[in-house]
Design an enzyme around this catalytic site. Sequence first.
Site, mmCIF file in Angstrom:
data_model
loop_
_atom_site.group_PDB
_atom_site.id
_atom_site.type_symbol
_atom_site.label_atom_id
_atom_site.label_comp_id
_atom_site.label_asym_id
_atom_site.label_seq_id
_atom_site.Cartn_x
_atom_site.Cartn_y
_atom_site.Cartn_z
ATOM 1 N N GLY A 86 -1.649 2.508 -4.438
ATOM 2 C CA GLY A 86 -2.309 2.189 -3.166
ATOM 3 C C GLY A 86 -2.373 3.351 -2.193
ATOM 4 N N ASP B 76 -5.792 -4.052 -2.264
ATOM 5 C CA ASP B 76 -4.908 -2.940 -1.904
ATOM 6 C C ASP B 76 -4.756 -2.839 -0.384
ATOM 7 O OD1 ASP B 76 -4.990 -2.497 -4.590
ATOM 8 O OD2 ASP B 76 -5.416 -0.355 -4.467
HETATM 9 C C1 MEV Z 1 -6.370 -1.588 -7.865
HETATM 10 O O1 MEV Z 1 -5.091 -1.555 -7.245
HETATM 11 C C2 MEV Z 1 -6.663 -2.973 -8.363
HETATM 12 C C3 MEV Z 1 -7.988 -3.128 -9.101
HETATM 13 O O2 MEV Z 1 -8.099 -4.505 -9.420
HETATM 14 C C4 MEV Z 1 -9.166 -2.687 -8.254
HETATM 15 C C5 MEV Z 1 -9.411 -3.628 -7.076
HETATM 16 O O3 MEV Z 1 -8.930 -4.755 -7.053
HETATM 17 O O4 MEV Z 1 -10.140 -3.197 -6.189
HETATM 18 C C6 MEV Z 1 -8.008 -2.338 -10.400
#
Ligand code: MEV
Length: 307
Positions: free
Chosen positions: A102, A147
């Site tokens: 994040g 995030d």
């Molecule tokens: C990123 O931490 C998580 C993902 O699912 C991308 C998102 O949710 O935007 C891979």
Amino acid sequence: MADAVTRTACAKIILCGEHAVVYGRPAIALPLSHLRARATVAAGTGAFRINAPDIRADFDIVSDPTRPLSVLSRLTFEALGQSPAAAILTIMSDIPPASHLGSSASVAVACARAIAAYCGRELLADEASRLAFEVEKIYHGSPSGIDNTAVAYEQPVWFARGRPDAGAIIISIPQSPHLVIADTGVAVPTRVPVGDVRKGWEADPARFERLFDQVADAVTAARNALLTSDWPALGAQMNTNHALLQQLGVSSPELDALCDTARRAGALGAKLSGGGRGGNMIALAPDAQSADQLRIALRASGAARVM
Ligand code: MEV
């Protein structure tokens, strides 16, 4: 204007549900409060300037208006009803970039908070989250918003995109799980695996939708396990989720190897966390003592960093 002010924001991990969350399924994220981005705003001269020594960036928002942090700064001043100040924003972060903890959301939240504080305001979590989401869109294309939400609220969140309450529900967890986090040392920007999942989904939507539904079932079961502190059940769902992420094509030999090591060393479950292809994996230990064993095993098997 105030004297120099500093504000911070935490890192995050995705406990389960990454990628499927971009397609409307639920996911769970947890804050990592000991890893933080720090932003300081102090008086300067001329255009609002951004300095990030860690990434050797030093620019002002007038000369470099399209950089994500220029956009964030302008949007934050706009939200405060002010013109950009003659000031300098300095950013330092403990969070390794492109490791799926994040980093971009945390830097954005810390910066928005620091700009607001310099102008005499403290942002609500929801305001900081919305501003950081605009930057996440520039970095990642089609972020779900999980995030920026987990980072801005710094609470465990159950997140399902498109809900009327901005997608997030804070969950209160009776006992914290003993999670060990290990970094493959392979840096991969989130937009790469997110883009590949998008291509896979476009090529075979029925298969990907089925996989996303299976992920959603695992996330729902994981939430029940988390709320009842049923660690073996949570571990089983983490393993299931990792297998589904392998089928989505976002694991890697390094992530699989660390997950296997963790399971052999006594983890109740292990999975990649976040975007995948590199970055971090998480493993669930039955108790604090076993978590130490897991850390030792993961370090010995080549993890670049273990938390
Ligand atoms: C990123 O931490 C998580 C993902 O699912 C991308 C998102 O949710 O935007 C891979």
